[in-house]
Design a protein around this motif. Structure first.
Motif, mmCIF file in Angstrom:
data_model
loop_
_atom_site.group_PDB
_atom_site.id
_atom_site.type_symbol
_atom_site.label_atom_id
_atom_site.label_comp_id
_atom_site.label_asym_id
_atom_site.label_seq_id
_atom_site.Cartn_x
_atom_site.Cartn_y
_atom_site.Cartn_z
ATOM 1 N N MET A 2 0.843 -1.174 0.000
ATOM 2 C CA MET A 2 0.000 0.000 0.000
ATOM 3 C C MET A 2 0.883 1.231 0.000
ATOM 4 S SD MET A 2 -3.265 -0.379 2.463
ATOM 5 C CE MET A 2 -2.656 -1.451 3.714
ATOM 6 N N LEU A 3 0.477 2.192 -0.789
ATOM 7 C CA LEU A 3 1.198 3.454 -0.816
ATOM 8 C C LEU A 3 0.441 4.465 0.034
ATOM 9 C CD1 LEU A 3 3.133 5.206 -3.414
ATOM 10 C CD2 LEU A 3 1.121 6.430 -2.638
ATOM 11 N N VAL A 4 1.157 5.167 0.916
ATOM 12 C CA VAL A 4 0.578 6.208 1.761
ATOM 13 C C VAL A 4 1.236 7.528 1.385
ATOM 14 C CG1 VAL A 4 0.236 7.025 4.124
ATOM 15 C CG2 VAL A 4 0.166 4.575 3.637
ATOM 16 N N TYR A 5 0.413 8.482 0.933
ATOM 17 C CA TYR A 5 0.915 9.771 0.462
ATOM 18 C C TYR A 5 0.487 10.914 1.371
ATOM 19 C CZ TYR A 5 0.773 14.129 -2.264
ATOM 20 O OH TYR A 5 0.895 15.430 -2.675
ATOM 21 N N SER A 6 1.469 11.664 1.845
ATOM 22 C CA SER A 6 1.274 12.930 2.548
ATOM 23 C C SER A 6 2.627 13.622 2.614
ATOM 24 C CB SER A 6 0.731 12.723 3.965
ATOM 25 O OG SER A 6 0.591 13.982 4.617
ATOM 26 N N HIS A 7 2.604 14.932 2.567
ATOM 27 C CA HIS A 7 3.861 15.664 2.700
ATOM 28 C C HIS A 7 4.327 15.683 4.156
ATOM 29 C CE1 HIS A 7 1.091 18.798 3.993
ATOM 30 N NE2 HIS A 7 2.113 19.532 4.389
ATOM 31 N N ARG A 8 3.438 15.336 5.078
ATOM 32 C CA ARG A 8 3.762 15.346 6.504
ATOM 33 C C ARG A 8 4.012 13.925 7.013
ATOM 34 N NH1 ARG A 8 -0.970 18.515 9.205
ATOM 35 N NH2 ARG A 8 0.216 17.905 11.045
ATOM 36 N N PRO A 9 5.236 13.663 7.488
ATOM 37 C CA PRO A 9 5.573 12.313 7.965
ATOM 38 C C PRO A 9 4.671 11.848 9.108
ATOM 39 C CG PRO A 9 7.460 13.804 8.214
ATOM 40 C CD PRO A 9 6.362 14.569 7.573
ATOM 41 N N GLU A 10 4.236 12.748 9.977
ATOM 42 C CA GLU A 10 3.380 12.344 11.090
ATOM 43 C C GLU A 10 1.991 11.897 10.618
ATOM 44 O OE1 GLU A 10 2.959 16.889 10.884
ATOM 45 O OE2 GLU A 10 4.575 15.441 10.611
ATOM 46 N N TYR A 23 3.888 -1.293 3.489
ATOM 47 C CA TYR A 23 3.659 0.115 3.170
ATOM 48 C C TYR A 23 4.840 0.719 2.436
ATOM 49 C CZ TYR A 23 -0.276 0.003 6.379
ATOM 50 O OH TYR A 23 -1.459 -0.304 6.991
ATOM 51 N N VAL A 24 4.505 1.581 1.498
ATOM 52 C CA VAL A 24 5.479 2.437 0.831
ATOM 53 C C VAL A 24 5.011 3.848 1.102
ATOM 54 C CG1 VAL A 24 6.435 3.150 -1.392
ATOM 55 C CG2 VAL A 24 5.919 0.736 -0.976
ATOM 56 N N GLU A 25 5.911 4.673 1.618
ATOM 57 C CA GLU A 25 5.554 6.049 1.919
ATOM 58 C C GLU A 25 5.980 6.969 0.780
ATOM 59 O OE1 GLU A 25 6.293 7.494 5.925
ATOM 60 O OE2 GLU A 25 6.676 5.434 6.572
ATOM 61 N N ALA A 26 5.108 7.935 0.487
ATOM 62 C CA ALA A 26 5.409 8.926 -0.554
ATOM 63 C C ALA A 26 5.172 10.315 0.013
ATOM 64 C CB ALA A 26 4.519 8.694 -1.775
ATOM 65 N N GLY A 31 5.857 13.090 -1.936
ATOM 66 C CA GLY A 31 5.596 13.987 -3.057
ATOM 67 C C GLY A 31 4.855 13.292 -4.179
ATOM 68 N N ILE A 32 4.279 14.093 -5.036
ATOM 69 C CA ILE A 32 3.478 13.580 -6.143
ATOM 70 C C ILE A 32 4.322 12.745 -7.104
ATOM 71 C CG2 ILE A 32 3.702 15.715 -7.468
ATOM 72 C CD1 ILE A 32 0.662 13.438 -7.447
ATOM 73 N N ALA A 33 5.580 13.105 -7.288
ATOM 74 C CA ALA A 33 6.445 12.348 -8.194
ATOM 75 C C ALA A 33 6.593 10.900 -7.724
ATOM 76 C CB ALA A 33 7.812 13.015 -8.309
ATOM 77 N N ASP A 34 6.687 10.709 -6.408
ATOM 78 C CA ASP A 34 6.800 9.356 -5.849
ATOM 79 C C ASP A 34 5.520 8.552 -6.084
ATOM 80 O OD1 ASP A 34 9.345 9.979 -4.858
ATOM 81 O OD2 ASP A 34 8.532 10.636 -2.923
ATOM 82 N N VAL A 35 4.375 9.217 -5.944
ATOM 83 C CA VAL A 35 3.094 8.551 -6.162
ATOM 84 C C VAL A 35 2.972 8.115 -7.622
ATOM 85 C CG1 VAL A 35 0.577 8.821 -6.143
ATOM 86 C CG2 VAL A 35 1.960 9.833 -4.311
ATOM 87 N N LEU A 36 3.256 9.031 -8.530
ATOM 88 C CA LEU A 36 3.145 8.726 -9.953
ATOM 89 C C LEU A 36 4.107 7.623 -10.377
ATOM 90 C CD1 LEU A 36 2.749 12.346 -11.384
ATOM 91 C CD2 LEU A 36 0.956 10.645 -10.969
ATOM 92 N N ALA A 37 5.330 7.664 -9.873
ATOM 93 C CA ALA A 37 6.316 6.627 -10.221
ATOM 94 C C ALA A 37 5.867 5.260 -9.723
ATOM 95 C CB ALA A 37 7.682 6.988 -9.634
ATOM 96 N N ASP A 51 2.910 4.131 -11.945
ATOM 97 C CA ASP A 51 3.387 3.753 -13.273
ATOM 98 C C ASP A 51 4.073 2.397 -13.260
ATOM 99 O OD1 ASP A 51 2.394 5.997 -14.559
ATOM 100 O OD2 ASP A 51 4.284 7.105 -14.425
ATOM 101 N N ALA A 52 4.771 2.100 -12.157
ATOM 102 C CA ALA A 52 5.486 0.832 -12.039
ATOM 103 C C ALA A 52 4.575 -0.303 -11.570
ATOM 104 C CB ALA A 52 6.663 0.989 -11.080
ATOM 105 N N GLY A 53 3.325 0.016 -11.206
ATOM 106 C CA GLY A 53 2.396 -1.006 -10.731
ATOM 107 C C GLY A 53 2.768 -1.575 -9.379
ATOM 108 N N GLU A 54 3.385 -0.760 -8.534
ATOM 109 C CA GLU A 54 3.898 -1.235 -7.251
ATOM 110 C C GLU A 54 2.880 -1.208 -6.111
ATOM 111 O OE1 GLU A 54 8.510 0.174 -7.980
ATOM 112 O OE2 GLU A 54 7.207 1.398 -6.724
ATOM 113 N N ALA A 55 1.762 -0.522 -6.275
ATOM 114 C CA ALA A 55 0.811 -0.371 -5.168
ATOM 115 C C ALA A 55 -0.505 -1.076 -5.476
ATOM 116 C CB ALA A 55 0.572 1.108 -4.896
#
Length: 131
Positions: free
Chosen positions: A1-9, A31-34, A36-42, A45-49
């Protein structure tokens, strides 16, 4: 699962609320943490989440806009769960085409149940498509 937020907390709070095993029948999650948007898109695109949990309040690009973009640009877009700060913002999830919404402060029982339901639904959809 990818978790996206600019705030680590916020990312940490989401991960702790959902847990490593949201339900016995969905197994353990990684979990994969992101940040920024670039990390989410990458990652998409790679089908990792298998599932995305996006912070609707992320800066500078909010999770709602990211969800809408992914739905229209990724062919096999993974399911999306949005987190919002205000219960009144739940309607925006409809616009963003999210599969589910969680409201802060996150209730660990609800968060785990919602994520498990979304995972079950995505697996059922995959099985149906392959039959």
């Amino acid at each position: 699962m990818l978790v996206y937020s600019h705030r680590p907390e916020i990312r940490e709070g989401i991960i702790n609320s959902v847990g490593r095993r949201p339900a016995p029948d969905v197994g353990r999650v990684r979990y994969v943490e992101a940040a920024g948007i670039a990390d989410v898109l990458a990652s998409c695109d790679a089908g990792e989440a298998d599932l995305l949990i996006l912070d609707g309040e992320a800066q500078p690009t909010g999770g709602m806009g990211v969800a809408k973009q992914l739905r229209h640009e990724i062919v096999d877009c993974p399911p999306i769960v949005l987190t919002v700060r205000r219960r009144d913002d739940r309607w925006l999830a409809t616009w963003s085409e999210a599969d589910a919404v969680l409201v802060h402060p996150l209730d660990p029982i609800e968060a785990a149940e919602v994520v498990a339901q979304v995972l079950r639904g995505s697996r059922a959809g995959t099985l149906t498509e392959n039959e």
